[in-house]
Design a protein around this motif. Structure first.
Motif, PDB file in Angstrom:
ATOM      1  N   TYR A 334       6.971  -5.160 -43.651  1.00 46.08           N
ATOM      2  CA  TYR A 334       7.107  -6.132 -45.260  1.00 46.08           C
ATOM      3  C   TYR A 334       8.154  -6.043 -44.840  1.00 46.08           C
ATOM      4  CZ  TYR A 334       2.523  -7.827 -46.813  1.00 46.08           C
ATOM      5  OH  TYR A 334       1.408  -8.049 -47.153  1.00 46.08           O
ATOM      6  N   LYS A 342       8.688 -11.555 -45.086  1.00 45.18           N
ATOM      7  CA  LYS A 342       9.776  -9.882 -45.494  1.00 45.18           C
ATOM      8  C   LYS A 342       9.203 -10.162 -47.346  1.00 45.18           C
ATOM      9  CE  LYS A 342      13.716  -8.217 -45.285  1.00 45.18           C
ATOM     10  NZ  LYS A 342      15.499  -8.201 -44.348  1.00 45.18           N
ATOM     11  N   ASN A 343       9.480  -8.870 -47.480  1.00 46.75           N
ATOM     12  CA  ASN A 343       9.088  -8.735 -48.837  1.00 46.75           C
ATOM     13  C   ASN A 343       8.859  -7.237 -49.472  1.00 46.75           C
ATOM     14  OD1 ASN A 343       7.116  -8.468 -51.268  1.00 46.75           O
ATOM     15  ND2 ASN A 343       5.629  -9.911 -51.284  1.00 46.75           N
ATOM     16  N   GLN A 346       5.938  -5.612 -51.712  1.00 50.13           N
ATOM     17  CA  GLN A 346       5.102  -4.852 -50.940  1.00 50.13           C
ATOM     18  C   GLN A 346       5.188  -3.940 -50.194  1.00 50.13           C
ATOM     19  OE1 GLN A 346       1.941  -5.406 -50.658  1.00 50.13           O
ATOM     20  NE2 GLN A 346       0.921  -7.561 -51.699  1.00 50.13           N
TER      21      GLN A 346
END
Length: 359
Positions: A334, A342-343, A346
């Motif tokens: 992530y 992409k985060n 998270q």
């Protein structure tokens, strides 16, 4: 092993051969010999011994299982057992066996209301007279805190050890596991190995797995990958899907070329079988194979799917509470947008979960 298959009604029936075959764990002979004890054919009538033989045979012999499940038999059994105890005609091992069987009846609700406290009372009386199976049952109750007994690992170990020392072979493995985990006794890998070896010699597949692990890691014995592979294969050949630890262990040997020629394709196949059996470590290892392209074409989306499966794998009975390394790998995926969008939020959440489980 003698496989004596003639029924007791046959004129050619030989009770000595039947007994010998029953003692060799041949289920049909155990059932037939149980009939002899139930009906008093060639031996003195003893429903406790009949019960025990039917019980031993029940997993592999349908008539034995059906006999145990008959309400009329269960009621008759309990009445006979209570009469035998109250009649004061039995002593020593025979009396202990009857008491132990009464405990089992209360545990299972056979001919009486199910009552674990009463079961424990009878097992304690039988254990005081040296009955090995009764000690096993008390160990089980102490390990889980059942039947009014406190959850007490030391007491559980003591009873398992008594049962094992008195020849109850199923507790060879229980004692080995206690030494391995330090559960109720000080951790001792050499003693664990010794008990696992005894259990393995008595045909316990779980002990075969543990011996493979011991040889692979050099725990309690000299490291020997060749022997590790032998024990793992013995389990896998028996029916490996029931023993994912053996599949994974053999997969690790194939991946590293330990005891066998290195073969990533074989390793992936074994990891996949174990992962389907819901083994979180195998799910993680299979994910690594997809992430790195070992034995399969690189596929980060599949790697992420497997990381999630391992990270969220929770089974309290098997002591699975999520796989920390899989959680950390998910955080990396992530954070960098690999195999998933992409985060940062998270990523931070998975890193936090990993740190919580690693603490």
């Amino acid at each position: 092993m003698i496989k004596y298959e003639n029924k007791y009604t046959d004129k050619s029936f030989d009770i000595d051969k039947c007994q010998e075959s029953a003692q060799s764990d041949y289920a049909p002979a155990q059932y037939q010999f149980g009939q002899c004890y139930e009906k008093g054919i060639g031996v003195e009538r003893n429903l406790a011994k009949a019960f025990k033989l039917y019980w031993l045979a029940s997993d592999k012999c349908r008539p034995a299982k059906e006999r145990l499940n008959k309400d009329s038999y269960q009621g008759q059994l309990v009445k006979w057992l209570k009469k035998a105890v109250n009649g004061k005609q039995l002593a020593g091992a025979d009396l202990a066996e009857v008491m132990c069987m009464l405990g089992c009846c209360y545990q299972l609700g056979w001919g009486v209301d199910c009552n674990m406290a009463s079961a424990v009372e009878w097992w304690q009386k039988a254990a005081d007279l040296g009955d090995a199976y009764a000690n096993d049952r008390l160990g089980y109750c102490y390990s889980l805190g059942k039947g009014g007994l406190p959850k007490d690992a030391e007491q559980a170990f003591d009873h398992y050890l008594k049962a094992a020392q008195d020849g109850y072979s199923k507790d060879y493995f229980s004692v080995g596991l206690c030494y391995k985990e330090g559960d109720g006794v000080e951790r001792d890998s050499e003693k664990a190995f010794g008990w696992f070896k005894k259990a393995a010699e008595h045909g316990n597949p779980m002990a075969w797995v543990e011996l493979g692990n011991c040889y692979a890691a050099g725990n309690g014995t000299a490291q020997d990958y060749g022997k590790a592979v032998e024990w793992y294969r013995k389990v896998v050949d028996l029916g490996g899907n029931a023993f994912p630890d053996a599949l994974r262990g053999l997969g690790n040997c194939s991946a590293a070329g330990h005891g066998v020629e290195q073969d990533w394709d074989k390793a992936v196949e074994l990891y996949r079988q174990a992962a389907k059996a819901d083994d979180p470590e195998s799910q993680y290892l299979l994910a690594r194979c997809y992430a790195e392209g070992h034995g399969v074409e690189q596929d980060m989306a599949e790697a992420v799917r497997l990381y999630k499966k391992a990270a969220t794998n929770i089974n309290e009975n098997k002591r699975y509470f999520g796989h920390p390394r899989a959680m950390r790998c998910l955080g990396d995926c992530y954070a960098n947008g690999i195999g998933v969008r992409k985060n940062a939020k998270q990523a931070a959440a998975w890193y936090a979960k990993a740190a919580e489980h690693e603490a």
